[in-house]
Motif scaffolding. Sequence first.
Motif, PDB file in Angstrom:
ATOM      1  N   ASN A  55       0.847  -1.198   0.000  1.00  6.24           N
ATOM      2  CA  ASN A  55       0.000   0.000   0.000  1.00  6.24           C
ATOM      3  C   ASN A  55       0.882   1.247   0.000  1.00  6.24           C
ATOM      4  O   ASN A  55       1.732   1.412   0.890  1.00  6.24           O
ATOM      5  N   ASP A  56       0.700   2.084  -1.016  1.00  8.58           N
ATOM      6  CA  ASP A  56       1.504   3.306  -1.211  1.00  8.58           C
ATOM      7  C   ASP A  56       2.962   3.006  -1.565  1.00  8.58           C
ATOM      8  O   ASP A  56       3.809   3.902  -1.525  1.00  8.58           O
ATOM      9  N   ASN A  57       3.282   1.750  -1.904  1.00 10.39           N
ATOM     10  CA  ASN A  57       4.677   1.391  -2.198  1.00 10.39           C
ATOM     11  C   ASN A  57       4.830   0.667  -3.536  1.00 10.39           C
ATOM     12  O   ASN A  57       5.749  -0.134  -3.696  1.00 10.39           O
ATOM     13  N   THR A  79     -12.678   6.367  -4.318  1.00  6.45           N
ATOM     14  CA  THR A  79     -11.322   6.659  -3.841  1.00  6.45           C
ATOM     15  C   THR A  79     -10.882   5.575  -2.862  1.00  6.45           C
ATOM     16  O   THR A  79     -11.707   4.831  -2.312  1.00  6.45           O
ATOM     17  N   LYS A  80      -9.574   5.519  -2.637  1.00  6.65           N
ATOM     18  CA  LYS A  80      -9.011   4.500  -1.737  1.00  6.65           C
ATOM     19  C   LYS A  80      -9.653   4.578  -0.355  1.00  6.65           C
ATOM     20  O   LYS A  80     -10.016   3.563   0.235  1.00  6.65           O
ATOM     21  N   GLU A  81      -9.838   5.804   0.141  1.00  9.12           N
ATOM     22  CA  GLU A  81     -10.414   5.985   1.480  1.00  9.12           C
ATOM     23  C   GLU A  81     -11.865   5.494   1.527  1.00  9.12           C
ATOM     24  O   GLU A  81     -12.278   4.813   2.467  1.00  9.12           O
ATOM     25  N   LYS A  82     -12.638   5.847   0.481  1.00  8.84           N
ATOM     26  CA  LYS A  82     -14.047   5.436   0.450  1.00  8.84           C
ATOM     27  C   LYS A  82     -14.170   3.912   0.290  1.00  8.84           C
ATOM     28  O   LYS A  82     -15.052   3.297   0.875  1.00  8.84           O
ATOM     29  N   GLU A  83     -13.273   3.318  -0.526  1.00  7.17           N
ATOM     30  CA  GLU A  83     -13.304   1.856  -0.694  1.00  7.17           C
ATOM     31  C   GLU A  83     -12.997   1.159   0.635  1.00  7.17           C
ATOM     32  O   GLU A  83     -13.592   0.138   0.967  1.00  7.17           O
ATOM     33  N   GLU A  84     -12.079   1.734   1.389  1.00  7.48           N
ATOM     34  CA  GLU A  84     -11.742   1.169   2.701  1.00  7.48           C
ATOM     35  C   GLU A  84     -12.953   1.231   3.637  1.00  7.48           C
ATOM     36  O   GLU A  84     -13.260   0.274   4.352  1.00  7.48           O
ATOM     37  N   TYR A 111      -5.889   2.150  -6.639  1.00 11.72           N
ATOM     38  CA  TYR A 111      -4.545   2.480  -7.144  1.00 11.72           C
ATOM     39  C   TYR A 111      -4.449   2.170  -8.635  1.00 11.72           C
ATOM     40  O   TYR A 111      -3.968   2.992  -9.440  1.00 11.72           O
ATOM     41  N   LEU A 112      -4.915   0.978  -9.032  1.00 16.04           N
ATOM     42  CA  LEU A 112      -4.812   0.558 -10.433  1.00 16.04           C
ATOM     43  C   LEU A 112      -5.558   1.526 -11.349  1.00 16.04           C
ATOM     44  O   LEU A 112      -5.068   1.890 -12.419  1.00 16.04           O
ATOM     45  N   LEU A 113      -6.745   1.946 -10.923  1.00 15.48           N
ATOM     46  CA  LEU A 113      -7.566   2.776 -11.795  1.00 15.48           C
ATOM     47  C   LEU A 113      -7.094   4.232 -11.835  1.00 15.48           C
ATOM     48  O   LEU A 113      -7.532   4.994 -12.692  1.00 15.48           O
ATOM     49  N   GLU A 114      -6.214   4.594 -10.913  1.00  8.86           N
ATOM     50  CA  GLU A 114      -5.573   5.910 -11.008  1.00  8.86           C
ATOM     51  C   GLU A 114      -4.349   5.856 -11.922  1.00  8.86           C
ATOM     52  O   GLU A 114      -3.832   6.874 -12.369  1.00  8.86           O
ATOM     53  N   LEU A 115      -3.887   4.635 -12.186  1.00  6.53           N
ATOM     54  CA  LEU A 115      -2.718   4.438 -13.043  1.00  6.53           C
ATOM     55  C   LEU A 115      -3.126   4.652 -14.503  1.00  6.53           C
ATOM     56  O   LEU A 115      -4.152   4.131 -14.945  1.00  6.53           O
ATOM     57  N   GLU A 116      -2.336   5.405 -15.233  1.00 17.66           N
ATOM     58  CA  GLU A 116      -2.637   5.618 -16.648  1.00 17.66           C
ATOM     59  C   GLU A 116      -2.491   4.299 -17.403  1.00 17.66           C
ATOM     60  O   GLU A 116      -1.574   3.514 -17.116  1.00 17.66           O
TER      61      GLU A 116
END
Length: 595
Positions: A46-48, A151-156, A113-118
């Motif tokens: 996560n974040d890495n 978003t990551k926070e909302k998914e959590e 994370y994946l869906l923020e990736l181009e």
Amino acid sequence: MTTYTSRTEIPDHEKWNLTHIYPHHDAWKEDFNQVVSDIHTLGSYNDNIHNAEQFYGFLSEQEALMQRYTKLYVFAMLQNDEDTRQSSSQTLLDQVQQLGVKISSATSFFMPYLLELEEETLKRYIEEVPALQYFEKDLLESYRYKTHVLTKEKEEVLSQLGDALASPKTTFGMINNADIVFGDVTNENGEKVPLTRGMFAKIMESADRDKRKEAYKAYYKPYVQMKNTIASTLSSAVKNNVTLAKMRNYPSALEKALFGDNVPVSVYENLIETTKKNIEPLHRYMKVRKEKLGVEELRAYDLSAPLVKDVREDISYEEAYQTMLESLKPLGDEYITQLKAFKDAGVIDVRETPGKRSGAYNIGLYGVHPYVLLNHRDNLDSLFTLAHEMGHCMHSHYSSLYQPRISASYSIFVAEVASTVNEVLLIHHLLDTTTDKKMRKHLLNHFIDQFKGTFFTQVMFAEFEKTVHEKVENGESLNAEVFNEMYEKLFRTYNGDDLVFEEEVKFGWSRIPHFYRPFYVYKYATGYVSAIHIAERLLKGDSETLEAYLTFLQSGSSEYPLDLLKATGVDLLSPEPVESAMKTFARLVDEFGEE
């Protein structure tokens, strides 16, 4: 039929062998501890994830963990199902279920994370680490969800709310399985005894009409009494579905449910519309049933009563297996050889014993083999159940044999096809080989009633689900009165005017667990018509259909379900498969109705 009081009495070749998964409990515990450790490793990504190597590292470690976790889960589930009274097995299953929640929580960051990736970045990663090609199709498929992942926070947060959102289903399960107390019925000695579910099913197939009526009233009594409580749980479940669909930017709850399989709404609507246009043969069957029973008024408690009496149904497991093999010869030598091999290979748990889970199922386990649970009772129903579950078993076997792990599991949308193809081939074999007129009538009636339950009833349920969700989406409220009105109207439409209504009929919605798994039941109906379509061409010796069907069994989830079926000649975007199945049903009713 032999009655067993303990698993130790059953010969080994009629029990599944769980040592094929783990040789002993220490090996299970070892894997359990490894998964606990691997969860921490996955969480550390996560974040890495900043480059292709780290990206591949997460995906490969996640797959290894899930393969290990699946083995843990299947072992615990199967052991628990052998005897549900054993607290040690319950504990094992509970531990592994809690582990699943931890995995879900630790990996919930990845999809946002994946869906923020181009997409260009993803493709560059795949070029840099060629091993990522294994995951490529699934990764690119994830981009379909881009507008529906938060978003990551909302998914959590949603991940943490999982139990709360599932509470209507959980509550209904407790009401339906633990708290419901049915009314009393009269036993053989003239004494009043509490009705059980098992007794209800048997009594509804009894020739004694008074007993059927008494059991029907007793069965519905608690549902009528608890109508408002159950209406509240169902209403909450529907509202949750609608709210989640809105949160995830779907046009409707139905479209959210269909999205994963890439099924357009037109397939769902076509199923309902085409069925209702061709409903007349079902109404005709109700008329035939009324005549055969010799009743002035056909009632709801007459719908499972036997129409053909005194038919021999003593079919041993050995005889059932041999009959199944004979009936499935249109599927080719390789299919039959594998089915023979499964019989004594520790794959099938055959016999009913105290505490064993009821019913029947198949579960595939990649890297091991499928497992099949039966409760064989040496009768015609058990023969059909055997053919059904071995259809699932062979689908799991072929998919695991020909697909990598990532695409070996098939979608629920196509799951009932292989099982129903087997049942249709079996019924045709039995009809073709019996010389007993009474047995032929009995088999026809079995086929008709199966068709009614697996197809027409599920389409009616599907229409009910669609209507109740649309009411909430339109800002209307749901309560027991609204549910009653909708259900009664649909029941009348599907079953016709020859059925005289009991007051209890309108409460049918209150006892259906599937309504807490949104838009699921229509898959039984689409699977059924697809299977009828395929089986009828197999019976004509169509070699192209056989080749296409075996390829379908080998395909897992390598393509979308509609595309997999289309390759076998079944196009669910058109009304043709449903219309064709309706013609088959009409022919069955015509023959059965003849004197």
